[in-house]
Design a protein around this motif. Sequence first.
Motif, PDB file in Angstrom:
ATOM      1  N   ARG A  40      -9.106  -1.331   0.910  1.00 43.58           N
ATOM      2  CA  ARG A  40      -8.561   0.036   0.448  1.00 43.58           C
ATOM      3  C   ARG A  40      -7.368  -0.129  -0.333  1.00 43.58           C
ATOM      4  O   ARG A  40      -7.625   0.961  -1.369  1.00 43.58           O
ATOM      5  CB  ARG A  40      -8.189   0.778   1.790  1.00 43.58           C
ATOM      6  CG  ARG A  40      -9.221   1.244   2.760  1.00 43.58           C
ATOM      7  CD  ARG A  40      -9.980   2.181   1.909  1.00 43.58           C
ATOM      8  NE  ARG A  40      -9.388   3.355   1.785  1.00 43.58           N
ATOM      9  CZ  ARG A  40      -8.962   4.618   2.569  1.00 43.58           C
ATOM     10  NH1 ARG A  40      -9.658   4.393   3.591  1.00 43.58           N
ATOM     11  NH2 ARG A  40      -8.358   5.418   2.110  1.00 43.58           N
ATOM     12  N   ALA A  61      -3.440  11.915  -4.220  1.00 45.33           N
ATOM     13  CA  ALA A  61      -2.153  12.124  -4.661  1.00 45.33           C
ATOM     14  C   ALA A  61      -2.004  13.234  -5.648  1.00 45.33           C
ATOM     15  O   ALA A  61      -3.013  13.865  -6.319  1.00 45.33           O
ATOM     16  CB  ALA A  61      -2.108  10.648  -5.255  1.00 45.33           C
ATOM     17  N   SER A 109      -9.346   7.711   0.599  1.00 42.31           N
ATOM     18  CA  SER A 109      -8.578   8.554   1.154  1.00 42.31           C
ATOM     19  C   SER A 109      -8.596   9.962   1.200  1.00 42.31           C
ATOM     20  O   SER A 109      -9.323  10.561   0.186  1.00 42.31           O
ATOM     21  CB  SER A 109      -7.053   8.271   0.466  1.00 42.31           C
ATOM     22  OG  SER A 109      -6.158   9.052   1.072  1.00 42.31           O
ATOM     23  N   ASP A 165      -7.908   2.274  -3.552  1.00 42.25           N
ATOM     24  CA  ASP A 165      -7.235   3.443  -3.576  1.00 42.25           C
ATOM     25  C   ASP A 165      -6.163   3.283  -4.799  1.00 42.25           C
ATOM     26  O   ASP A 165      -5.710   4.358  -5.273  1.00 42.25           O
ATOM     27  CB  ASP A 165      -6.522   3.597  -2.496  1.00 42.25           C
ATOM     28  CG  ASP A 165      -7.494   4.045  -1.168  1.00 42.25           C
ATOM     29  OD1 ASP A 165      -8.574   4.191  -1.224  1.00 42.25           O
ATOM     30  OD2 ASP A 165      -7.031   3.931  -0.084  1.00 42.25           O
ATOM     31  N   PHE A 166      -5.791   2.202  -5.307  1.00 40.07           N
ATOM     32  CA  PHE A 166      -4.837   2.031  -6.503  1.00 40.07           C
ATOM     33  C   PHE A 166      -5.230   1.017  -7.191  1.00 40.07           C
ATOM     34  O   PHE A 166      -4.606  -0.059  -7.318  1.00 40.07           O
ATOM     35  CB  PHE A 166      -3.510   1.649  -5.482  1.00 40.07           C
ATOM     36  CG  PHE A 166      -3.200   2.465  -4.445  1.00 40.07           C
ATOM     37  CD1 PHE A 166      -2.372   3.711  -4.885  1.00 40.07           C
ATOM     38  CD2 PHE A 166      -3.195   1.981  -3.113  1.00 40.07           C
ATOM     39  CE1 PHE A 166      -2.234   4.854  -3.900  1.00 40.07           C
ATOM     40  CE2 PHE A 166      -2.597   2.904  -2.255  1.00 40.07           C
ATOM     41  CZ  PHE A 166      -2.191   4.368  -2.444  1.00 40.07           C
ATOM     42  N   LYS A 194      -0.462   4.834   9.044  1.00 39.85           N
ATOM     43  CA  LYS A 194      -1.365   4.771   7.907  1.00 39.85           C
ATOM     44  C   LYS A 194      -2.517   3.705   8.241  1.00 39.85           C
ATOM     45  O   LYS A 194      -3.687   4.028   7.745  1.00 39.85           O
ATOM     46  CB  LYS A 194      -0.551   4.120   6.580  1.00 39.85           C
ATOM     47  CG  LYS A 194      -1.389   3.769   5.471  1.00 39.85           C
ATOM     48  CD  LYS A 194      -2.042   5.041   4.853  1.00 39.85           C
ATOM     49  CE  LYS A 194      -1.129   6.049   4.138  1.00 39.85           C
ATOM     50  NZ  LYS A 194      -1.828   7.357   3.615  1.00 39.85           N
ATOM     51  N   TYR A 235       0.839  -1.096  -0.242  1.00 35.63           N
ATOM     52  CA  TYR A 235       0.083  -0.029   0.176  1.00 35.63           C
ATOM     53  C   TYR A 235       0.705   1.151  -0.031  1.00 35.63           C
ATOM     54  O   TYR A 235       0.950   2.099  -0.856  1.00 35.63           O
ATOM     55  CB  TYR A 235      -1.076   0.233   1.271  1.00 35.63           C
ATOM     56  CG  TYR A 235      -1.828   1.142   0.985  1.00 35.63           C
ATOM     57  CD1 TYR A 235      -3.497   0.770   0.818  1.00 35.63           C
ATOM     58  CD2 TYR A 235      -1.388   2.577   1.453  1.00 35.63           C
ATOM     59  CE1 TYR A 235      -4.184   1.909   0.849  1.00 35.63           C
ATOM     60  CE2 TYR A 235      -2.469   3.575   1.394  1.00 35.63           C
ATOM     61  CZ  TYR A 235      -3.815   3.193   1.242  1.00 35.63           C
ATOM     62  OH  TYR A 235      -4.690   4.051   1.294  1.00 35.63           O
ATOM     63  N   LEU A 236       1.838   1.312   0.950  1.00 34.39           N
ATOM     64  CA  LEU A 236       2.781   2.485   1.026  1.00 34.39           C
ATOM     65  C   LEU A 236       3.672   2.550  -0.383  1.00 34.39           C
ATOM     66  O   LEU A 236       4.010   3.623  -0.660  1.00 34.39           O
ATOM     67  CB  LEU A 236       3.623   2.357   2.312  1.00 34.39           C
ATOM     68  CG  LEU A 236       2.699   2.510   3.661  1.00 34.39           C
ATOM     69  CD1 LEU A 236       3.845   2.575   4.909  1.00 34.39           C
ATOM     70  CD2 LEU A 236       2.207   3.991   3.609  1.00 34.39           C
ATOM     71  N   GLU A 258       2.305   6.549  -6.799  1.00 29.40           N
ATOM     72  CA  GLU A 258       1.012   7.847  -7.188  1.00 29.40           C
ATOM     73  C   GLU A 258       1.617   9.153  -6.951  1.00 29.40           C
ATOM     74  O   GLU A 258       1.443   9.923  -7.624  1.00 29.40           O
ATOM     75  CB  GLU A 258      -0.097   7.366  -6.369  1.00 29.40           C
ATOM     76  CG  GLU A 258      -1.004   6.227  -6.899  1.00 29.40           C
ATOM     77  CD  GLU A 258      -1.660   6.380  -8.128  1.00 29.40           C
ATOM     78  OE1 GLU A 258      -2.327   7.429  -8.388  1.00 29.40           O
ATOM     79  OE2 GLU A 258      -1.355   5.777  -9.036  1.00 29.40           O
ATOM     80  N   GLN A 259       2.434   9.347  -5.774  1.00 29.87           N
ATOM     81  CA  GLN A 259       2.635  10.732  -5.503  1.00 29.87           C
ATOM     82  C   GLN A 259       4.185  11.028  -6.218  1.00 29.87           C
ATOM     83  O   GLN A 259       4.803  12.018  -6.085  1.00 29.87           O
ATOM     84  CB  GLN A 259       3.118  10.697  -3.986  1.00 29.87           C
ATOM     85  CG  GLN A 259       1.619  10.523  -3.289  1.00 29.87           C
ATOM     86  CD  GLN A 259       1.975  10.706  -1.863  1.00 29.87           C
ATOM     87  OE1 GLN A 259       3.034  10.283  -1.166  1.00 29.87           O
ATOM     88  NE2 GLN A 259       0.542  10.709  -1.184  1.00 29.87           N
ATOM     89  N   THR A 301      -6.440  12.346   1.315  1.00 24.30           N
ATOM     90  CA  THR A 301      -5.465  13.088   0.709  1.00 24.30           C
ATOM     91  C   THR A 301      -5.155  12.676  -0.560  1.00 24.30           C
ATOM     92  O   THR A 301      -4.339  11.415  -0.856  1.00 24.30           O
ATOM     93  CB  THR A 301      -4.094  13.031   1.642  1.00 24.30           C
ATOM     94  OG1 THR A 301      -4.460  13.241   3.148  1.00 24.30           O
ATOM     95  CG2 THR A 301      -2.959  13.864   1.295  1.00 24.30           C
ATOM     96  N   GLU A 341       1.344   4.123  -3.010  1.00 24.08           N
ATOM     97  CA  GLU A 341       1.151   5.358  -2.706  1.00 24.08           C
ATOM     98  C   GLU A 341       2.394   6.315  -3.097  1.00 24.08           C
ATOM     99  O   GLU A 341       2.335   7.580  -3.732  1.00 24.08           O
ATOM    100  CB  GLU A 341       1.034   5.646  -0.981  1.00 24.08           C
ATOM    101  CG  GLU A 341       0.642   7.052  -0.632  1.00 24.08           C
ATOM    102  CD  GLU A 341       0.326   7.221   0.847  1.00 24.08           C
ATOM    103  OE1 GLU A 341      -0.795   7.337   1.133  1.00 24.08           O
ATOM    104  OE2 GLU A 341       1.339   7.035   1.660  1.00 24.08           O
TER     105      GLU A 341
END
Length: 430
Positions: free
Chosen positions: A163, A282, A278, A167-168, A128, A50-51, A57-58, A280, A54
Amino acid sequence: MLIVVALPLQAANPRYAGMVVDLDEGEVLYAENEDARRYPASLTKVMTLYLTFEALEQGRLQLDQPLPVSSQAASMPASKLWLSPGSSILVDEAIRALAVRSANDVAVVVAEALGGSERRFAQLMTAKARELGMRNTTFRNASGLPDDRQITTARDMVTLAVRVMQDFPDYYHYFGLQEFTYRGTRHTSHNRLVRNYPGADGLKTGFIRASGFNVITTAKRGDRRLMGIVMGGFTAQSRDKHMTSLLNRSFVRAALRDQQNFVSDLSFSAEYMAFAPSSTPAPTRDAPPAAAPVSTPEQPAVVATYTPASAPSESVSAPSAVDEPDRQPQEDPLQAFIERERVMAARAAAGGWGIQVGAFSQEDQAQRYAREAADYLSRDVGGQVAVDASAGQRPVFRARLMALEEPQARQACEQLRSRGMDCMVVNASL
């Protein structure tokens, strides 16, 4: 006359926990020990990934970016890729190694790349988890290797699995991979359910001796997607059989519920989970080059919120070993439970219908009421008086008349309702 009292599964297997959620609305279709403390084992790597997603994505990582391998990472026990200190591995390769091989050395490589150290990365993982609503999870490492302070629950792991898919979606396909090749060596997945269960397209397995055999699986039939977890299996095989049974029964239950007929839904928890997106977003950036075709599952839209009454307080034993061998202990309570489910399904195919006339806090009340209902019915209905107990801190004893064909069960309910008694048709396999 037959008096039956069903024993809950946790009485036979203290490590067991399970849960199945319908992602269309977040309805919990099955739950047992869902808030009890358990060791995640390699299910931990779902958060590690997951991280990682993330960071992709960022724009903090790129799929073709090499990650350095430290001596600490290289020293991790198997399962692993046997990376050499001073070498490197691409982010895309690292993701595949985590999803398919569950490589512990690669987990530390990713942790050090994103957190500076595995210890710091574990703190980020826990932070997280809280952000995602995983209130009862604490991470101490990135791999799931034994640590008696690394604790989760079945509910929290379901939340994480939903999630990461939600989320992804561009990276979810990694959880469905069955093999990958790294430097000429072909590695295959431990997750046989993705290969063998119709409609399954991901997620993750895990094992340490303290946890037993764990698995998270998501599967889709038609427009319905379920997410399930089994923790504490005695073997990989019995774990997978149990997950197969839970998914099969949950798909059937959900379909019967949709029909809104007389079939009992008393086994449902009437509970809903929410998996909020989420908060926040990306940063906008150019998409990285895809390393493989992406298969994006439809995402659930759920709105209800779950608030637990209290945090789990079960004690857990210290972990002691790693890997996921296919071992066969002499006694396997989970296998016995699977056999009981098979017998129940066979009964449903031939005379496995029945009626329920009430639910009581005392077993003798349930027996008395079931016999009274049987006395009201005409002799051509037949059937056997049965009392079964639901699992929980306060068991509920359900008064039933079983061993009927479906038409007989519906006829019986009509007769009892005409006498002013409540009645609903039930299927023994559900």
